[in-house]
Design an enzyme around this catalytic site. Structure first.
Site, PDB file in Angstrom:
ATOM      1  N   CYS A 262       0.823  -1.215   0.000  1.00 30.38           N
ATOM      2  CA  CYS A 262       0.000   0.000   0.000  1.00 30.38           C
ATOM      3  C   CYS A 262       0.858   1.267   0.000  1.00 30.38           C
ATOM      4  O   CYS A 262       0.391   2.339   0.341  1.00 30.38           O
ATOM      5  CB  CYS A 262      -0.939   0.014   1.201  1.00 30.38           C
ATOM      6  SG  CYS A 262      -2.283  -1.162   1.050  1.00 30.38           S
ATOM      7  N   GLY A 263       2.134   1.117  -0.340  1.00 25.41           N
ATOM      8  CA  GLY A 263       2.969   2.312  -0.485  1.00 25.41           C
ATOM      9  C   GLY A 263       3.925   2.559   0.672  1.00 25.41           C
ATOM     10  O   GLY A 263       4.474   3.650   0.791  1.00 25.41           O
ATOM     11  N   LYS A 264       4.147   1.562   1.510  1.00 21.22           N
ATOM     12  CA  LYS A 264       5.032   1.773   2.664  1.00 21.22           C
ATOM     13  C   LYS A 264       6.469   1.992   2.202  1.00 21.22           C
ATOM     14  O   LYS A 264       7.089   2.999   2.549  1.00 21.22           O
ATOM     15  CB  LYS A 264       4.939   0.576   3.621  1.00 21.22           C
ATOM     16  CG  LYS A 264       5.845   0.717   4.851  1.00 21.22           C
ATOM     17  CD  LYS A 264       5.258   0.030   6.084  1.00 21.22           C
ATOM     18  CE  LYS A 264       4.984  -1.442   5.889  1.00 21.22           C
ATOM     19  NZ  LYS A 264       6.216  -2.256   5.839  1.00 21.22           N
ATOM     20  N   THR A 265       6.987   1.046   1.420  1.00 21.83           N
ATOM     21  CA  THR A 265       8.375   1.193   0.965  1.00 21.83           C
ATOM     22  C   THR A 265       8.512   2.422   0.077  1.00 21.83           C
ATOM     23  O   THR A 265       9.474   3.183   0.211  1.00 21.83           O
ATOM     24  CB  THR A 265       8.849  -0.073   0.219  1.00 21.83           C
ATOM     25  OG1 THR A 265       8.695  -1.184   1.097  1.00 21.83           O
ATOM     26  CG2 THR A 265      10.303   0.033  -0.188  1.00 21.83           C
ATOM     27  N   ALA A 375       6.798 -10.814  -6.540  1.00 20.25           N
ATOM     28  CA  ALA A 375       8.241 -11.071  -6.712  1.00 20.25           C
ATOM     29  C   ALA A 375       9.008  -9.996  -5.944  1.00 20.25           C
ATOM     30  O   ALA A 375       8.524  -8.873  -5.795  1.00 20.25           O
ATOM     31  CB  ALA A 375       8.612 -11.033  -8.185  1.00 20.25           C
ATOM     32  N   ARG A 376      10.196 -10.355  -5.471  1.00 21.25           N
ATOM     33  CA  ARG A 376      10.874  -9.456  -4.523  1.00 21.25           C
ATOM     34  C   ARG A 376      12.369  -9.334  -4.796  1.00 21.25           C
ATOM     35  O   ARG A 376      12.958 -10.118  -5.519  1.00 21.25           O
ATOM     36  CB  ARG A 376      10.681 -10.001  -3.101  1.00 21.25           C
ATOM     37  CG  ARG A 376       9.196 -10.148  -2.712  1.00 21.25           C
ATOM     38  CD  ARG A 376       8.874  -9.360  -1.507  1.00 21.25           C
ATOM     39  NE  ARG A 376       7.444  -9.318  -1.231  1.00 21.25           N
ATOM     40  CZ  ARG A 376       6.927  -8.493  -0.330  1.00 21.25           C
ATOM     41  NH1 ARG A 376       7.686  -7.674   0.338  1.00 21.25           N
ATOM     42  NH2 ARG A 376       5.623  -8.481  -0.110  1.00 21.25           N
TER      43      ARG A 376
HETATM   44  C1  SPV Z   1       4.595  -7.873   3.937  1.00 23.40           C
HETATM   45  O1  SPV Z   1       3.891  -8.615   3.243  1.00 23.40           O
HETATM   46  O2  SPV Z   1       4.124  -7.051   4.736  1.00 23.40           O
HETATM   47  C2  SPV Z   1       6.058  -7.941   3.806  1.00 23.40           C
HETATM   48  C3  SPV Z   1       6.623  -9.102   3.164  1.00 23.40           C
HETATM   49  O3  SPV Z   1       6.743  -7.097   4.298  1.00 23.40           O
HETATM   50  S1  SPV Z   1       6.418 -10.525   4.109  1.00 23.40           S
HETATM   51  O4  SPV Z   1       7.732 -11.016   4.444  1.00 23.40           O
HETATM   52  O5  SPV Z   1       5.679 -11.451   3.304  1.00 23.40           O
HETATM   53  O6  SPV Z   1       5.699 -10.180   5.325  1.00 23.40           O
HETATM   54 MN    MN Z   2       5.580  -5.912   5.720  1.00 21.44          MN
END
Ligand code: SPV
Ligand code: MN
Length: 612
Positions: A262-265, A375-376
């Site tokens: 939702c735009g955190k990063t 994907a990350r």
């Molecule tokens: C999230 O989904 O909020 C993340 C990645 O930061 S996870 O490791 O899947 O939680």
């Molecule tokens: Mn998270």
């Protein structure tokens, strides 16, 4: 375990650690046990193991690797993540749990022999900066070198920290096995389980690799930390921490909680600002000031739509040699590609579905995209050129403002400042977001998500909210609280804001914290005045911001907001919530009703409130 490894373990002088390791060996029956300390050689060993066992493969660029999770293991498995409970708890929200003995029996049966023929890695980490009163300690045992390698990028070394425990059992313990592998991915997905023992501060995870399921230190440690924080009077939150750079070299630190995707990063990465952390923060009151640390030291970020225009800092890092794990993207000629990177995507390659070609369909006849939506990339924060100078400060950074961000297309105003701390807690506790790809299941469904923490709250909701309310007691000055919504749409379904506009909201809030802007009070809080935004849009984005845009974005959608209040009343109907919270819900509903009657409109222009 050979003598060298045993000696490393014994050097910690901690019977609880030895017992945990012994029990894990007995249960999982690994072929070999390797204890990893903080030395470069040890950490290198993990990195190499991931390549040797095939969980990662080298890419063209120096230091870059690719890891694939199984086709059905691409997000957090909420359905099979459960608390092990020995007695009933009135949570006040829907929580997935299982009777402890039954759950333990089940997960032990899956872990039994799960490491046969494999190597068990024993790892020690610090959750938070080393030598810090904020930080917790974590023991991770896993048979996945990818998991252990990811944790090297995401957390701080903790072997030496464990020595400081002085033999105490005050650490979290995580036991993970990827289970049976085929083509290096977990295959017994129907037996994927993640069981959390809140009483023992332990988590068991089996038959999975996706980091949100497998890495003990991420969302699993977070659940344990929330409970610990509640008992000890601090906060563990799903929050970024960033340095917001105001006029004249002024830096004001903000935290912000947003549900996944939702735009955190992207808020933490807004250009011109500096990042302390992008996912999980520990907050404490120290000498009347709220201070926060990033419990992580890296980013496990969504790569979808990361491109040079929208996320220049991350894009730059991903295009530079350095230690980076890509997961579930498309690989062609040892080069990673993903959806939304704004570059030509090759028509074939290898992705999370195996051999991929443009137009490939899944068993339901749906097109398989080149990269998974979830994907990350995994990298250390110090690979980024916008890392904040205080990112590893053991004293943390002083927090001036807290953001709570949801995702809805038709209700919440882009940025609203709370009237008081309690009203801010109420705004945070009533976040809603339309679901995304970060968890398995249907997308686009509106879900209630208090403090963006619904998936992780490990104490009754009322207790959790009470802890937030109390957190402002005895402060010299409480941080201001804001809610944001970057996802408002017009009737035709187009977003009302560009991705860059959030910079203006952020800097408006930074100015507010230093009393530089006036605000307009409306029933749901305080909003910016047009003239201030107009100037900020020119200053920050060289953009003309019209009155029409302001009216479209900042009008009070009174009926929609009232519908939301109704949804909230229903949610809390049978939940024991603090009186202050119930009061805020009632008061905001009343203010909305009054405004609706007074102006006689469903959607009220901000200028109407100016005239009052
Ligand atoms: C999230 O989904 O909020 C993340 C990645 O930061 S996870 O490791 O899947 O939680
Ligand atoms: Mn998270």
């Amino acid at each position: 375990m050979d003598k060298i490894n045993l000696r490393k373990l014994e050097a910690l002088n901690n019977q609880h650690v030895i017992k945990a390791v012994e029990e894990a060996i007995q249960l999982c029956k690994p072929a070999k046990v390797i204890v990893i300390a903080d030395s470069k050689e040890d950490v290198n060993y993990v990195r190499k193991s991931a390549l040797i066992n095939g969980e990662e493969a080298k890419l063209k660029m120096e230091g870059h690797t690719i890891h694939f999770d199984g086709y059905d293991d691409q997000g957090r498995d909420k359905a099979h993540t459960r608390y092990l409970l020995s007695k009933d708890v009135d949570w006040g929200l829907k929580v997935n749990s299982i009777e402890k003995d039954k759950g333990l029996k089940e997960i032990y049966s899956y872990l039994d022999g799960s490491m046969a023929g494999k190597e068990m890695l024993v790892r020690f980490f610090s959750l938070g900066p080393t030598n810090s009163i904020f930080s917790l300690k974590a023991l991770q045992i896993t048979d996945s070198a990818y998991v252990a390698h990811s944790e090297d990028l995401l957390y701080r070394q903790g072997y030496e920290e464990f020595k400081k425990l002085d033999g105490s059992s005050d650490f979290f313990f995580f036991l993970h096995s990827a289970g049976r592998l085929e083509n290096e991915v977990s295959v017994d997905i129907n037996k994927r389980r993640i069981y959390i023992d809140l009483e023992e501060n332990r988590v068991y995870s089996v038959n999975n690799q996706y980091a949100g399921n497998s890495l003990g230190l991420k969302k699993l440690a977070f659940r344990l930390a929330i409970k610990k924080a509640n008992e000890e009077g601090w906060l563990a939150e799903h929050m970024f921490i960033m340095g917001v750079h105001g006029p004249k070299d002024r830096i004001s630190y903000f935290t912000g909680a947003y549900p996944s995707a939702c735009g955190k990063t992207s808020t933490a990465m807004i250009s011109g600002q500096t990042v302390v952390g992008d996912d999980i923060a520990y907050l404490r009151k120290i000498d009347g000031v709220i201070r926060a640390v990033n419990m992580e030291s890296g980013i496990f970020g969504i790569i979808h739509s990361v491109n040079s225009e929208d996320d220049p800092v991350i894009y730059q890092a991903l295009m530079t040699p350095g230690e980076i794990i890509f997961s579930n993207v498309l690989i062609n000629n040892k080069t990673p590609y993903w959806e939304g990177m704004k570059k030509d995507i090759p028509s074939k390659g290898i992705n999370f579905s195996g051999e991929w070609f443009q137009g490939k369909k899944d068993s339901q006849g749906q097109k398989i995209p080149c990269s998974h939506k979830n994907a990350r990339y995994t990298l250390r924060l110090n690979e980024l050129n916008n890392i904040d100078a205080k990112a590893n400060d053991p004293d943390g950074v002083p927090i001036k403002a807290i953001f709570y961000g949801g995702r809805d297309s038709d209700t919440t105003i882009p940025i609203v400042e709370s009237l008081t701390w309690a009203h801010g807690v109420f705004l945070g506790a009533t976040i809603e977001s339309e679901t995304t790809a970060a968890t398995l299941g249907a997308r686009g469904v509106r879900k209630y998500n208090p403090m963006a923490n619904l998936d992780f709250i490990s104490v009754p909701l009322g207790t959790y909210i009470e802890n937030h309310l109390k957190f402002a007691d005895e402060l010299k000055e409480a941080p201001k609280i804001y809610t944001t919504n970057y996802f408002l749409k017009d009737k035709a379904g187009n977003y009302l804001n560009s991705k860059l506009d959030k910079k203006v909201w952020l800097l408006w809030a930074e100015g507010r914290v230093h009393n530089e802007f006036e605000a307009l009070e409306i029933p749901v809080g305080r909003i910016p005045k047009y003239q201030d935004l107009k100037e900020l849009f020119v200053r920050e984005l060289r953009k003309d911001y019209s009155e029409e845009e302001y009216i479209q974005q900042f009008s009070l959608r009174a009926v929609k907001y009232l519908e939301k209040m109704e949804r909230m009343s229903r949610i809390f109907e049978n939940t024991k919530m603090p009186a202050a919270f119930t009061q805020e819900l009632k008061a905001q509903t009343e203010r909305l009703k009054l405004a609706k009657t007074k102006y006689g409109e469903e959607i009220i222009s901000p200028f109407q409130f100016l005239d009052k």
